[in-house]
Design a protein around this motif. Sequence first.
Motif, PDB file in Angstrom:
ATOM      1  N   VAL A   1       6.122  13.539   2.162  1.00 39.36           N
ATOM      2  CA  VAL A   1       6.315  14.001   0.789  1.00 39.36           C
ATOM      3  C   VAL A   1       5.971  15.482   0.744  1.00 39.36           C
ATOM      4  CG1 VAL A   1       5.562  13.755  -1.602  1.00 39.36           C
ATOM      5  CG2 VAL A   1       5.730  11.735  -0.139  1.00 39.36           C
TER       6      VAL A   1
ATOM      7  N   ALA B   1       4.269   6.677  -1.196  1.00 38.74           N
ATOM      8  CA  ALA B   1       5.075   7.905  -1.226  1.00 38.74           C
ATOM      9  C   ALA B   1       5.411   8.277  -2.676  1.00 38.74           C
ATOM     10  CB  ALA B   1       6.338   7.731  -0.397  1.00 38.74           C
TER      11      ALA B   1
ATOM     12  N   SER C   1      10.501  13.115  -1.302  1.00 41.44           N
ATOM     13  CA  SER C   1       9.989  12.353  -0.161  1.00 41.44           C
ATOM     14  C   SER C   1      11.125  12.057   0.792  1.00 41.44           C
ATOM     15  CB  SER C   1       9.323  11.057  -0.625  1.00 41.44           C
ATOM     16  OG  SER C   1      10.267  10.036  -0.749  1.00 41.44           O
TER      17      SER C   1
END
Lengths: 463, 463
Positions: free
Chosen positions: A223, A292, A309
């Motif tokens: 990310v 994430a 991400s």
Amino acid sequence: MTATVVDDLRAELPQGRVLVDPDVVAPYRRDEAPRAEAGRPVCVVRPRTAVEVQQVVQACLRHHVPVVPRGAGTGLSGGANAVEGCVVLSTEHMTAIREIDAVERLAVVEPGVVNDALRAACAERGLWYPPDPASAPWSTIGGNVATNAGGLCCVKYGVTRDYVLGLQLVTGTGELVRIGRRTAKGVAGYDLTGLLVGSEGTLGVITEVTVRLRPARDPERTVAGYFPSLAAAGRAVAAVAEAGLTPSALELIDRHALVAVDAWKHMGLSAEADAVLLGRTDAPGDAGEREAEELLACFTGAGATWAASSTDDEEAEALFSARKLAHPALERLGQVLTEDVCVPRGAVPDMLARIEEIGRRHDVRIATVAHAGDGNLHPVFVVPTGDDDARHRAETAFEEVLDAALGLGGTVTGEHGIGLLKRAGLVRELPAPVLAVHVAIKQALDPHGILNPGKVIACAPRS
Amino acid sequence: MTATVVDDLRAELPQGRVLVDPDVVAPYRRDEAPRAEAGRPVCVVRPRTAVEVQQVVQACLRHHVPVVPRGAGTGLSGGANAVEGCVVLSTEHMTAIREIDAVERLAVVEPGVVNDALRAACAERGLWYPPDPASAPWSTIGGNVATNAGGLCCVKYGVTRDYVLGLQLVTGTGELVRIGRRTAKGVAGYDLTGLLVGSEGTLGVITEVTVRLRPARDPERTVAGYFPSLAAAGRAVAAVAEAGLTPSALELIDRHALVAVDAWKHMGLSAEADAVLLGRTDAPGDAGEREAEELLACFTGAGATWAASSTDDEEAEALFSARKLAHPALERLGQVLTEDVCVPRGAVPDMLARIEEIGRRHDVRIATVAHAGDGNLHPVFVVPTGDDDARHRAETAFEEVLDAALGLGGTVTGEHGIGLLKRAGLVRELPAPVLAVHVAIKQALDPHGILNPGKVIACAPRS
């Protein structure tokens, strides 16, 4: 004429172990710390067995000559720098991986095994040795253990000490012993293994390391976030902790580092952001997806101008390459001094602001990359080659950064060690009675004062 | 007449801190180790502040009187037993949780805080302090730190040492100091914190503990398996490791323990199985489901006659209650001696077989419960009350079990500590030069020999 330590080593060790040619010896004089002094060794010895290491230490004991153990010399604090008149003991020929055991989840290696070589051998067996210092392609497990090396994955998986189960070493009195264990648990006696880890060669010479392994982990998701200010990036780091997330990496690159990378690689990052945060998660399955997303939410909530991400390895690697390129990009601009302070996570924004202020006040270019999730900052001081005045200003700024970290409840070294460069910092960090305990331990384990003397802590031998 | 240490303590400390009434003092003489000797203290002191602890140690230094620190007294090795003529320093009134910080993921507590109390306070903040010794409802963090306590979740989350970031303590020279840190990382100087953890009060008296916390974890799933033999259960444990699984608990109960539980609680387990394995996983989301299935497959593949997984808290608790009831069930049958060997995981079946053989040969009832995933076995020797001959046989068998563990590459204590009971075992486990290093460290940190003398290692004070 009485025999010297070099005479004895030549007589006792097999041919080729002892190097004395000044040109050959010269590269063994220092590690990668630019400012630290280095003495001239009487020789370099490259033993191939634990018993040969013991012979070296015993010869040094007989002649009252210091012995300075050395891995790959990638240290950044001068810990492996030669002491005047010493024997440098290089582990470069002790590179055997003796054992990798999947049931016990451990590996037994000689100290000269390169970190990445161990990691690759473990990966073949579905196992993982987590500690991942930036020097992993070159640095050795022995050196990693001596400095308690950190890296990117510490934020979730801890540092080298968390993976050292046992050691074989030669003590300051020349005994070859094993400490620690091969079992998962054990409380028989004092934690000598933990004490040796991070002691920078001052309490014993490591001849074998037993490390704990983990099963191979799931692929990571990356990310990335671009932030309009260091403060916003700092808020994101705090938000990640508060949200109960445990990323497997959380790295920060500041504007000065981005500019240097752009100047070299034209990635265009510095036009987009004042600071970049790079997070990773290796939580398995849908938990990884969720983590994430939560990282993304922390980034955008803290004011990221862009965040995304990725599970694409190539894309993720491109994002992380800016982090890896920062140091060489800065080295193109002059000589670099790399700091290594660590502050409480919540103090990261304050510390970043202090670094900026110190850089401005002393007219020093300081670029910062950081293991932000750990609060471990690496301000890099760039000194144009040959500019003595700038160098002097940088040195002053360097010490002020240490004091600023201490003022925020931090430490003068998060993962690089004390060596020579941080000895004054250590004295500022630790109160006198705690320093006295260090001296007492050093004298107890190295009564003749031959083990890498003058490193970490200055103290007179007991005898 | 010159003042005694008791006179000094009464004069210097606030009212009510010093206990001398023999009936009041008596319960402070020993921990829960049945065989260990215990001396008579001159008094028990219950300080309320770190400075009061320092005053106690300084008075003991002046009078050359030993000081024996004590938490809840739940130890199993005699580590907290009084030394003749000592001052027992009880931390029972130092129970403040000073700080729980979600961003830094740490808590700062006084040493007398009960483990479960800290865990409950953390849970309220969405945080988790993992170390979970069986004594958690009563034992204190100070005692856990002094013994480096383990527990069920060690198999995935490590032991107490892995969670201690920093300590405040009074040294053997009477200084009140802080060691360690509040930052996630730090390599400034030797790892004194790790050295103090597990040193059983012989290197310093702990007055405050800073522990690392984790975010609260996902609910656990339980997997239970009934096995027709110890060998089959042992194969299942090895299979779990080989499959790369990391259960959050993996416990074993042998036939003798099952029979004792059945005799008390009529759970009918011993009719079903010769050994029961209880696994847990706390992997999040679908990964947890997957890991539970894989645990099941390992159990059935190794020959389990019945195996099932459960996310039902009540059902899971019922399964684990047999594990928790084993010790009290055995205590109904006589006096119990609890062993604490730890062997390499792969040696668990061999060690279980050796324990059975030793029990048979000496005609001693030995029931074994185990943190099987760690190789940490607790054979429990049951001696009918008043049967001196059986007691003697059990003591002989006890020592043979230690030797068997050492023979398999194990240790004499996985998590209970050396205290008094395992001092001979420590000497058998560690080679002379390593014992000499222990003595050197003890003398360096406790030069006057007043800190819990005679525990862990016997050594003369340096002065």
